[in-house]
Scaffold this active site. Sequence first.
Site, mmCIF file in Angstrom:
data_model
loop_
_atom_site.group_PDB
_atom_site.id
_atom_site.type_symbol
_atom_site.label_atom_id
_atom_site.label_comp_id
_atom_site.label_asym_id
_atom_site.label_seq_id
_atom_site.Cartn_x
_atom_site.Cartn_y
_atom_site.Cartn_z
ATOM 1 N N CYS A 6 0.826 -1.215 0.000
ATOM 2 C CA CYS A 6 0.000 0.000 0.000
ATOM 3 C C CYS A 6 0.865 1.271 0.000
ATOM 4 O O CYS A 6 2.044 1.234 0.353
ATOM 5 C CB CYS A 6 -0.925 0.004 1.221
ATOM 6 S SG CYS A 6 -2.305 1.150 0.987
ATOM 7 N N ASP A 122 -6.874 -3.513 11.222
ATOM 8 C CA ASP A 122 -5.735 -2.589 11.347
ATOM 9 C C ASP A 122 -5.601 -2.162 12.815
ATOM 10 O O ASP A 122 -6.480 -2.415 13.643
ATOM 11 C CB ASP A 122 -5.973 -1.366 10.437
ATOM 12 C CG ASP A 122 -4.722 -0.498 10.259
ATOM 13 O OD1 ASP A 122 -3.633 -0.909 10.688
ATOM 14 O OD2 ASP A 122 -4.858 0.609 9.690
HETATM 15 O O1 LIG Z 1 -0.931 4.235 4.116
HETATM 16 C C1 LIG Z 1 -1.474 5.276 4.511
HETATM 17 O O2 LIG Z 1 -0.843 6.333 4.576
HETATM 18 C C2 LIG Z 1 -2.931 5.278 4.919
HETATM 19 C C3 LIG Z 1 -3.553 6.485 5.197
HETATM 20 C C4 LIG Z 1 -4.899 6.511 5.564
HETATM 21 C C5 LIG Z 1 -5.610 5.336 5.666
HETATM 22 C C6 LIG Z 1 -4.983 4.113 5.410
HETATM 23 C C7 LIG Z 1 -3.653 4.067 5.040
HETATM 24 N N1 LIG Z 1 -2.995 2.868 4.794
HETATM 25 C C8 LIG Z 1 -3.418 1.597 5.307
HETATM 26 O O3 LIG Z 1 -3.071 1.492 6.678
HETATM 27 C C9 LIG Z 1 -2.831 0.127 7.014
HETATM 28 C C10 LIG Z 1 -1.599 -0.057 7.873
HETATM 29 O O4 LIG Z 1 -0.432 0.419 7.283
HETATM 30 P P1 LIG Z 1 1.035 0.196 7.960
HETATM 31 O O5 LIG Z 1 1.633 -1.019 7.275
HETATM 32 O O6 LIG Z 1 0.871 -0.003 9.410
HETATM 33 O O7 LIG Z 1 1.793 1.424 7.626
HETATM 34 C C11 LIG Z 1 -2.845 -0.614 5.689
HETATM 35 O O8 LIG Z 1 -4.130 -1.217 5.556
HETATM 36 C C12 LIG Z 1 -2.738 0.441 4.646
HETATM 37 O O9 LIG Z 1 -3.476 0.019 3.498
#
Ligand SMILES: O=C(O)c1ccccc1N[C@@H]1O[C@H](COP(=O)(O)O)[C@@H](O)[C@H]1O
Length: 207
Positions: A6, A122
Amino acid sequence: MKVKICGITDLPTAIYAASIGADALGFVFANSKRKITPEAAKAIIEELPNNVMKIGVFVNESKQAIDQIAEFAGLSAIQLHGDETPAFCKQFSLPVIKAKSIETMDDLFTIRAYPCEYILFDSPKGAFRGGNGKTFDWNVVNHFSAPEKKVILAGGLNAENVQDAIGKINPYMVDVSSGVESDGKKDLQKIKQFISKAKTINSEGIR
Ligand SMILES: O=C(O)c1ccccc1N[C@@H]1O[C@H](COP(=O)(O)O)[C@@H](O)[C@H]1O
């Protein structure tokens, strides 16, 4: 194990991740340090193979805006990472991934009511609604069962912990953003390590 990378913001990273086995790539249209414009996402998505899912991440956005961006950029699924209701999620023709911050068992009751093909677990929100690089207590979700839903696990995953997470939760897909970055930018070596670790473990957690 399926893998989503992502927070994609550039073409070389997207092409590289797809070429080494990423099943899905995420494009963040919400408030984030990884926010991308619909125009930039479209330019990347046009170059990607058909078999890679192109997922747009939104937080409390209007249906009209989501539909417009999805069609313009060529998204194949929508990730709703805010306070969207079950009724809101039901309106889309594309597959919907409803993200839920997990703190206690109570959070699992509410997610069952969502009429979505995918649910995403999450961590509790931090500076942003997601992408904060923090894990949550996997014990809360490791007995979660909803056979009609595909579970995506996210929140602070990285090459060091992803095999333990898969062994404990056996999700349909793992999703990573912060854990494959160095100095706030996607790190190709970390992406390679993450995909390799996630794909060399089976559903019984055997490496
Ligand atoms: O990635 C981002 O910046 C983000 C911003 C707003 C909502 C979701 C976002 N990403 C998602 O967050 C989770 C966890 O990410 P991490 O690996 O802990 O950094 C994941 O599902 C991303 O798709």
